[in-house]
Motif scaffolding. Structure first.
Motif, PDB file in Angstrom:
ATOM      1  N   THR A 130       0.850  -1.193   0.000  1.00 53.46           N
ATOM      2  CA  THR A 130       0.000   0.000   0.000  1.00 53.46           C
ATOM      3  C   THR A 130       0.882   1.238   0.000  1.00 53.46           C
ATOM      4  O   THR A 130       2.039   1.194   0.421  1.00 53.46           O
ATOM      5  CB  THR A 130      -0.926   0.053   1.233  1.00 53.46           C
ATOM      6  N   PHE A 131       0.301   2.317  -0.490  1.00 52.90           N
ATOM      7  CA  PHE A 131       1.024   3.577  -0.529  1.00 52.90           C
ATOM      8  C   PHE A 131       0.306   4.576   0.378  1.00 52.90           C
ATOM      9  O   PHE A 131      -0.845   4.924   0.114  1.00 52.90           O
ATOM     10  CB  PHE A 131       1.085   4.103  -1.962  1.00 52.90           C
ATOM     11  N   PRO A 132       0.957   5.036   1.470  1.00 53.20           N
ATOM     12  CA  PRO A 132       0.314   5.957   2.408  1.00 53.20           C
ATOM     13  C   PRO A 132      -0.217   7.225   1.726  1.00 53.20           C
ATOM     14  O   PRO A 132      -1.268   7.716   2.099  1.00 53.20           O
ATOM     15  CB  PRO A 132       1.437   6.299   3.392  1.00 53.20           C
ATOM     16  N   ALA A 133       0.514   7.725   0.741  1.00 52.39           N
ATOM     17  CA  ALA A 133       0.066   8.946   0.059  1.00 52.39           C
ATOM     18  C   ALA A 133       0.406   8.843  -1.421  1.00 52.39           C
ATOM     19  O   ALA A 133       1.505   9.194  -1.836  1.00 52.39           O
ATOM     20  CB  ALA A 133       0.740  10.178   0.676  1.00 52.39           C
ATOM     21  N   PRO A 134      -0.540   8.350  -2.236  1.00 52.21           N
ATOM     22  CA  PRO A 134      -0.257   8.183  -3.662  1.00 52.21           C
ATOM     23  C   PRO A 134       0.221   9.491  -4.299  1.00 52.21           C
ATOM     24  O   PRO A 134      -0.247  10.567  -3.945  1.00 52.21           O
ATOM     25  CB  PRO A 134      -1.606   7.761  -4.242  1.00 52.21           C
ATOM     26  N   LEU A 135       1.145   9.357  -5.225  1.00 47.51           N
ATOM     27  CA  LEU A 135       1.745  10.515  -5.888  1.00 47.51           C
ATOM     28  C   LEU A 135       1.125  10.658  -7.278  1.00 47.51           C
ATOM     29  O   LEU A 135       0.979   9.687  -8.004  1.00 47.51           O
ATOM     30  CB  LEU A 135       3.258  10.296  -5.999  1.00 47.51           C
ATOM     31  N   SER A 136       0.760  11.882  -7.620  1.00 46.73           N
ATOM     32  CA  SER A 136       0.130  12.109  -8.926  1.00 46.73           C
ATOM     33  C   SER A 136       1.121  11.913 -10.053  1.00 46.73           C
ATOM     34  O   SER A 136       2.323  12.109  -9.891  1.00 46.73           O
ATOM     35  CB  SER A 136      -0.396  13.538  -9.023  1.00 46.73           C
ATOM     36  N   ILE A 137       0.570  11.550 -11.206  1.00 47.27           N
ATOM     37  CA  ILE A 137       1.385  11.474 -12.413  1.00 47.27           C
ATOM     38  C   ILE A 137       1.936  12.872 -12.704  1.00 47.27           C
ATOM     39  O   ILE A 137       1.308  13.872 -12.340  1.00 47.27           O
ATOM     40  CB  ILE A 137       0.531  10.929 -13.582  1.00 47.27           C
ATOM     41  N   PHE A 138       3.101  12.947 -13.285  1.00 48.90           N
ATOM     42  CA  PHE A 138       3.837  14.175 -13.619  1.00 48.90           C
ATOM     43  C   PHE A 138       4.483  14.832 -12.402  1.00 48.90           C
ATOM     44  O   PHE A 138       5.050  15.912 -12.510  1.00 48.90           O
ATOM     45  CB  PHE A 138       2.967  15.238 -14.323  1.00 48.90           C
ATOM     46  N   VAL A 139       4.363  14.237 -11.222  1.00 47.54           N
ATOM     47  CA  VAL A 139       4.990  14.800 -10.037  1.00 47.54           C
ATOM     48  C   VAL A 139       6.127  13.857  -9.604  1.00 47.54           C
ATOM     49  O   VAL A 139       5.919  12.651  -9.503  1.00 47.54           O
ATOM     50  CB  VAL A 139       3.974  14.966  -8.887  1.00 47.54           C
ATOM     51  N   SER A 140       7.312  14.410  -9.395  1.00 44.64           N
ATOM     52  CA  SER A 140       8.413  13.608  -8.871  1.00 44.64           C
ATOM     53  C   SER A 140       8.298  13.536  -7.359  1.00 44.64           C
ATOM     54  O   SER A 140       7.625  14.365  -6.749  1.00 44.64           O
ATOM     55  CB  SER A 140       9.766  14.235  -9.233  1.00 44.64           C
ATOM     56  N   GLY A 141       8.970  12.570  -6.743  1.00 44.28           N
ATOM     57  CA  GLY A 141       8.942  12.446  -5.290  1.00 44.28           C
ATOM     58  C   GLY A 141      10.337  12.212  -4.740  1.00 44.28           C
ATOM     59  O   GLY A 141      11.093  11.429  -5.307  1.00 44.28           O
ATOM     60  N   GLU A 142      10.655  12.900  -3.654  1.00 42.93           N
ATOM     61  CA  GLU A 142      11.982  12.742  -3.046  1.00 42.93           C
ATOM     62  C   GLU A 142      11.952  11.711  -1.923  1.00 42.93           C
ATOM     63  O   GLU A 142      12.953  11.082  -1.609  1.00 42.93           O
ATOM     64  CB  GLU A 142      12.442  14.079  -2.438  1.00 42.93           C
ATOM     65  N   ASN A 143      10.799  11.586  -1.284  1.00 41.48           N
ATOM     66  CA  ASN A 143      10.687  10.810  -0.059  1.00 41.48           C
ATOM     67  C   ASN A 143       9.332  10.132   0.011  1.00 41.48           C
ATOM     68  O   ASN A 143       8.511  10.453   0.861  1.00 41.48           O
ATOM     69  CB  ASN A 143      10.802  11.768   1.130  1.00 41.48           C
ATOM     70  N   GLU A 144       9.101   9.192  -0.891  1.00 40.25           N
ATOM     71  CA  GLU A 144       7.799   8.555  -0.986  1.00 40.25           C
ATOM     72  C   GLU A 144       7.781   7.267  -0.161  1.00 40.25           C
ATOM     73  O   GLU A 144       8.807   6.606  -0.009  1.00 40.25           O
ATOM     74  CB  GLU A 144       7.481   8.252  -2.444  1.00 40.25           C
ATOM     75  N   ALA A 145       6.614   6.941   0.348  1.00 40.28           N
ATOM     76  CA  ALA A 145       6.517   5.778   1.228  1.00 40.28           C
ATOM     77  C   ALA A 145       5.687   4.668   0.603  1.00 40.28           C
ATOM     78  O   ALA A 145       4.747   4.918  -0.156  1.00 40.28           O
ATOM     79  CB  ALA A 145       5.895   6.188   2.553  1.00 40.28           C
ATOM     80  N   MET A 146       6.085   3.434   0.907  1.00 36.03           N
ATOM     81  CA  MET A 146       5.311   2.257   0.507  1.00 36.03           C
ATOM     82  C   MET A 146       5.329   1.274   1.670  1.00 36.03           C
ATOM     83  O   MET A 146       6.379   1.011   2.248  1.00 36.03           O
ATOM     84  CB  MET A 146       5.945   1.630  -0.734  1.00 36.03           C
ATOM     85  N   ASP A 147       4.162   0.764   2.044  1.00 34.51           N
ATOM     86  CA  ASP A 147       4.064  -0.150   3.181  1.00 34.51           C
ATOM     87  C   ASP A 147       3.799  -1.585   2.722  1.00 34.51           C
ATOM     88  O   ASP A 147       3.052  -1.804   1.777  1.00 34.51           O
ATOM     89  CB  ASP A 147       2.910   0.283   4.110  1.00 34.51           C
ATOM     90  N   PHE A 148       4.420  -2.528   3.395  1.00 35.84           N
ATOM     91  CA  PHE A 148       4.070  -3.936   3.181  1.00 35.84           C
ATOM     92  C   PHE A 148       4.458  -4.718   4.427  1.00 35.84           C
ATOM     93  O   PHE A 148       4.939  -4.149   5.414  1.00 35.84           O
ATOM     94  CB  PHE A 148       4.737  -4.511   1.923  1.00 35.84           C
ATOM     95  N   LYS A 149       4.209  -6.012   4.404  1.00 34.57           N
ATOM     96  CA  LYS A 149       4.556  -6.837   5.562  1.00 34.57           C
ATOM     97  C   LYS A 149       5.503  -7.938   5.121  1.00 34.57           C
ATOM     98  O   LYS A 149       5.364  -8.468   4.018  1.00 34.57           O
ATOM     99  CB  LYS A 149       3.294  -7.472   6.149  1.00 34.57           C
ATOM    100  N   ILE A 150       6.415  -8.293   6.004  1.00 34.35           N
ATOM    101  CA  ILE A 150       7.292  -9.411   5.681  1.00 34.35           C
ATOM    102  C   ILE A 150       7.014 -10.567   6.636  1.00 34.35           C
ATOM    103  O   ILE A 150       6.653 -10.381   7.798  1.00 34.35           O
ATOM    104  CB  ILE A 150       8.789  -9.021   5.720  1.00 34.35           C
ATOM    105  N   THR A 151       7.162 -11.779   6.096  1.00 34.40           N
ATOM    106  CA  THR A 151       6.801 -12.979   6.858  1.00 34.40           C
ATOM    107  C   THR A 151       8.019 -13.659   7.470  1.00 34.40           C
ATOM    108  O   THR A 151       7.879 -14.508   8.338  1.00 34.40           O
ATOM    109  CB  THR A 151       6.081 -13.985   5.950  1.00 34.40           C
ATOM    110  N   ASN A 152       9.220 -13.319   6.974  1.00 35.84           N
ATOM    111  CA  ASN A 152      10.458 -13.854   7.550  1.00 35.84           C
ATOM    112  C   ASN A 152      11.368 -12.682   7.827  1.00 35.84           C
ATOM    113  O   ASN A 152      11.308 -11.674   7.130  1.00 35.84           O
ATOM    114  CB  ASN A 152      11.160 -14.784   6.564  1.00 35.84           C
ATOM    115  N   SER A 153      12.243 -12.833   8.787  1.00 34.66           N
ATOM    116  CA  SER A 153      13.097 -11.689   9.087  1.00 34.66           C
ATOM    117  C   SER A 153      14.119 -11.507   7.972  1.00 34.66           C
ATOM    118  O   SER A 153      14.657 -12.466   7.415  1.00 34.66           O
ATOM    119  CB  SER A 153      13.771 -11.879  10.446  1.00 34.66           C
ATOM    120  N   ILE A 154      14.332 -10.285   7.619  1.00 33.84           N
ATOM    121  CA  ILE A 154      15.309  -9.914   6.600  1.00 33.84           C
ATOM    122  C   ILE A 154      15.793  -8.518   6.968  1.00 33.84           C
ATOM    123  O   ILE A 154      15.017  -7.688   7.456  1.00 33.84           O
ATOM    124  CB  ILE A 154      14.680  -9.960   5.181  1.00 33.84           C
ATOM    125  N   LYS A 155      17.094  -8.280   6.769  1.00 36.14           N
ATOM    126  CA  LYS A 155      17.641  -6.972   7.141  1.00 36.14           C
ATOM    127  C   LYS A 155      17.072  -5.884   6.235  1.00 36.14           C
ATOM    128  O   LYS A 155      16.903  -6.092   5.041  1.00 36.14           O
ATOM    129  CB  LYS A 155      19.172  -7.001   7.003  1.00 36.14           C
TER     130      LYS A 155
END
Lengths: 220, 619
Positions: A51-76
């Motif tokens: 999921t994306f906490p704050a979707p970014l519009s087309i034609f707009v660049s992003g410096e600090n965009e967020a994407m959330d997900f879950k992991i089922t095994n530990s990974i660094k």
């Protein structure tokens, strides 16, 4: 227990022509290629759940965009970053991976940098026209939503914008509402300024610098 | 031209993702280290062109060489074209953003006749004269290939060369020859004359065509040592031919957005209407090991969650029962689904259905092509009604409740009874569903009949047949609707005017070039798109050029007439095609290649067995 993860990325260059829906697809393929231990939906067509906490519009660049997900095994976290960067197309780059600190609903504002020039204007002339827009009685613009359209006044946001110029560019630094309750696309501000000044832009280049909470602290 | 200029207009058009490039696995090279710049053009929009497997193969094949940089080019949609023309942006390669008019080669793939005007429009957008004779320089060389190149005469004035058959080897041979000529500063004519000696290369300007008073072809004469007939190229060994391990993965949604693994070329069946069934002979399979390895590599490099096994008739792959478990062994764990298009009803077993059920349930589509057994025998479809019904029964018992059927109207010898037979067959399937005690609970059945209009094509036994006139087709469509007996059956069809123009161009000759050019000048483009197809404008162009389109579409040709494509050799003998045509009139079927060799001639090609041995013993 699946562990929630927040991935921070930049979107720039050719990737700014990619819509939110296309970005979603691109990211799903990337996490599959990176073979991350990501949590999949349980439905009939199982797919990685992102999921994306704050979707970014087309034609707009992003410096600090967020994407959330879950992991089922530990990974660094660093390993997630490196694996993703190996499989992402140019223009999408993971900066870091962290634990989600704030809830998505805490996003209230976003800070944008807008580089622009009016047609047939120098950067200084552009600057002056933009400053004069701050004296407008109002900066009304029609905002179209799924439910219909309404007129909103964006002057309060534009008033507080920092505007500066250099030899080639004029740059607006502006903070706008962002999130599920209130959201203003920076292109609306530009439309309002065009309408008020009765001029057209020669070009515009919008970058979202960061997401902010209601206390104007950076979203983490 | 800089990419900045392109970037400026992208916010003004729909779906800028079509035009910006930068997709995963797209190939970027340093032009300073490159000898040959190649623009691979698909004359339709990005979403369609990017779904085409042939382009993916040839793109990767060329880019695997250090001295070649191959880029992709698609027809810009009308909004983009408007912006490009307004801002003087010439047609550019997606990878570099450089204008393709400065490239060494511009290649077009000809997948359907109604893309011809787009070819001309793209040349014009590139800033090049559309006619070969008006492009004097050695570069760019305009080459065209693909299935429509088997009768490329309506484009003969525009292309510098056509490539017949499969392109993997011959493309590189042509490029290597060009490199020598580029170094020598040869003229275009010098290069083309030598290229004509490469097998599979057809240089239209080296052939003189004369016509009889009745407008049929009188004589086809080669000049300057060009070969009398041009043989198509085929790849002998499918296991060792180049196949990409990466596909360019588009950002935007395209028509076939999945990994595609070609499992064999050619088809054993010999359905008499089907051009692909003849021009791609003989059948050559990949081994299950190759398919498995290539499929996995593709999924790993693209992140695709679906892989499609492509061929002309997937269930005819001899080792399908061996291949599927191998694929499923990893695809399930990696949540990759398999799709098997082009299954035949006569070898669609419950076991196969079970395997597919493990994968994903989508709609079932079958192509009986004709409504009655007599007509199916005429076209050599070799499918019995009982087989269609059995398969539907298997599918219904397996939980399916909708079936889609493909038919053609206007097949040779078709009567109104055959047309009504389509409705009757659909009704039998509906009845079958309700008679099935194991039918899915609480669901109704839907049977969809899609009817296309038959277009006679070169290199098929029906290449001499007249196409039904537009009025006859309309009458048949009406008859079909009036024959329907259930609301569970829906019917839809192709526009008969579109099919008429296809028939005209498919078997056209060189004189049609002027019509194609005129139609393009009048603004015809994207003719395969309903919203752009302007039939009246096309007919006006035929009229103005004093060419009768019905002469090409609706006329029965005699077996001894010289056909416009008689100098092209696809390995299928004319005697065989005549034999097949005659058997068709008597509703006699021909068994498929694995039962009995019908002596089509393809066994003499490399990859065929040669020495008169049947190709089917290959597999």
């Amino acid at each position: 227990m699946a562990q929630p993860v927040r991935l921070w990325f930049k979107k720039y260059g050719k990737a700014k022509f990619i819509s939110h829906l296309d970005l979603n697809r691109t990211m799903i393929r990337a996490v599959r290629m990176a073979k991350l231990p990501i949590w999949y939906t349980e439905g009939f067509n199982k797919h990685p759940y992102i999921t994306f906490p704050a979707p970014l519009s087309i034609f707009v660049s992003g410096e600090n965009e967020a994407m959330d997900f879950k992991i089922t095994n530990s990974i660094k976290f660093a390993e997630i970053r490196d694996k993703m960067n190996k499989v992402l197309p140019q223009g999408i780059e993971v900066i870091k991976v962290s634990e989600p600190v704030m809830k998505v609903s805490m996003i209230h504002w976003a800070q944008y940098k807008i580089e622009l020039l009016f047609e047939n204007c120098s950067s200084m002339e552009t600057y002056e026209i933009l400053q004069s827009c701050k004296n407008a009685e109002n900066l009304n613009i029609e905002k179209k939503t799924k439910k219909g359209s309404k007129i909103i006044d964006v002057k309060q946001y534009f008033m507080n914008a920092d505007i500066c110029y250099n030899q080639t560019n004029t740059v607006i630094d502006i903070i706008l509402p962002c999130g599920s309750t209130d959201n203003i696309n920076p292109s609306l501000i530009l439309d309002a300024v065009q309408d008020y000044s009765d001029r057209k832009f020669q070009y515009t280049n919008i970058t979202r610098l960061m997401l902010l909470n209601d206390k104007m602290e950076q979203f983490q | 031209m800089s990419y900045k200029q392109i970037e400026k207009i992208l916010p003004l058009v729909q779906k800028p993702g079509r035009y910006c490039g930068g997709e995963l696995n797209s190939v970027i090279k340093n032009p300073e280290n490159i000898d040959i710049r190649y623009a691979f053009c698909f004359p339709d929009v990005y979403e369609i062109g990017m779904s085409h497997l042939g382009m993916k193969i040839l793109y990767s094949l060329k880019n695997a060489r250090d001295d070649i940089w191959c880029e992709r080019v698609f027809a810009p949609w009308v909004d983009m074209e408007e912006q490009m023309r307004k801002n003087n942006i010439p047609l550019y390669g997606l990878e570099s953003g450089d204008a393709i008019k400065d490239f060494d080669f511009i290649g077009f793939t000809l997948q359907y006749e109604l893309s011809y005007t787009n070819v001309l429009n793209m040349l014009d957008l590139a800033g090049l004269p559309v006619k070969s004779c008006d492009r004097k320089d050695l570069s760019p060389i305009i080459m065209m290939g693909g299935p429509c190149a088997c009768n490329p005469e309506p484009l003969a004035d525009f292309a510098d060369m056509f490539i017949l058959g499969e392109g993997e080897e011959v493309n590189l041979e042509v490029i290597d020859l060009y490199k020598i000529h580029k170094k020598k500063h040869s003229t275009k004519e010098e290069f083309l004359e030598e290229a004509a000696q490469i097998k599979g290369v057809y240089i239209p300007s080296l052939y003189n065509i004369e016509y009889n008073d009745d407008n049929t072809v009188k004589r086809i004469t080669p000049k300057n040592n060009a070969p009398k007939t041009i043989q198509k190229r085929i790849i002998a060994d499918m296991n060792n031919v180049y196949y990409p391990d990466k596909f360019v993965v588009p950002f935007i949604d395209i028509v076939h957005d999945r990994a595609m693994e070609e499992i064999f070329r050619g088809c054993i069946r010999g359905c008499r209407f089907c051009q692909a069934g003849f021009i791609y002979r003989p059948v050559r399979e990949k081994s299950p090991e190759t398919i498995n390895k290539q499929s996995r590599a593709l999924c790993d490099s693209t992140g695709y969650d679906e892989i499609s096994l492509t061929s002309l008739s997937t269930s005819d792959y001899t080792k399908l029962q061996e291949l599927l478990p191998e694929l499923i062994s990893w695809s399930q764990d990696e949540m990759v689904s398999l799709s098997l298009p082009s299954l035949r009803v006569d070898n669609f077993s419950p076991e196969l259905l079970e395997q597919i059920n493990k994968i994903r349930k989508s709609g079932l589509t079958f192509a009986p092509e004709a409504g009655t057994q007599r007509l199916r025998d005429v076209i050599n479809k070799n499918i019995l009604e009982s087989e269609i019904l059995d398969t539907c029964m298997t599918a219904f018992s397996g939980g399916y409740s909708s079936v889609k059927l493909y038919f053609m109207l206007g097949l040779p010898t078709e009567t109104l009874d055959d047309v009504a037979g389509i409705a009757q067959l659909a009704q039998k399937i509906v009845n079958l569903f309700y008679s099935n005690p194991n039918k899915p609970k609480g669901k109704g059945v839907t049977v969809t009949c899609s009817t296309a209009v038959f277009v006679p094509k070169p290199f098929t036994p029906f290449q001499w047949e007249p196409q039904d006139t537009i009025d006859t087709v309309k009458a048949k469509q009406k008859h079909l609707v009036s024959s329907l007996t259930s609301k569970k059956i829906t019917c839809n069809w192709h526009d008969s005017k579109t099919s008429f123009l296809e028939a005209v161009l498919a078997r056209g000759d060189r004189r049609q070039c002027t019509v194609v050019e005129r139609a393009w000048k009048k603004g015809c483009k994207f003719d395969s798109w309903e919203e752009f197809f302007d039939f009246d404008k096309w007919m006006q162009c035929f009229d103005e050029e004093n060419i009768d389109p019905q002469f090409y579409a609706n006329r029965r040709r005699s077996f001894d007439e010289i056909l416009p494509w008689d100098h092209l050799d696809y390995g299928i003998s004319k005697q065989f095609l005549i034999r097949e045509a005659k058997k068709a009139y008597q509703a006699q079927t021909t068994p498929h290649c694995r039962i009995q060799c019908s002596g089509c001639g393809a066994n003499k090609l490399e990859g065929g067995k040669g020495n008169g041995t049947a190709c089917s013993t290959l597999v």
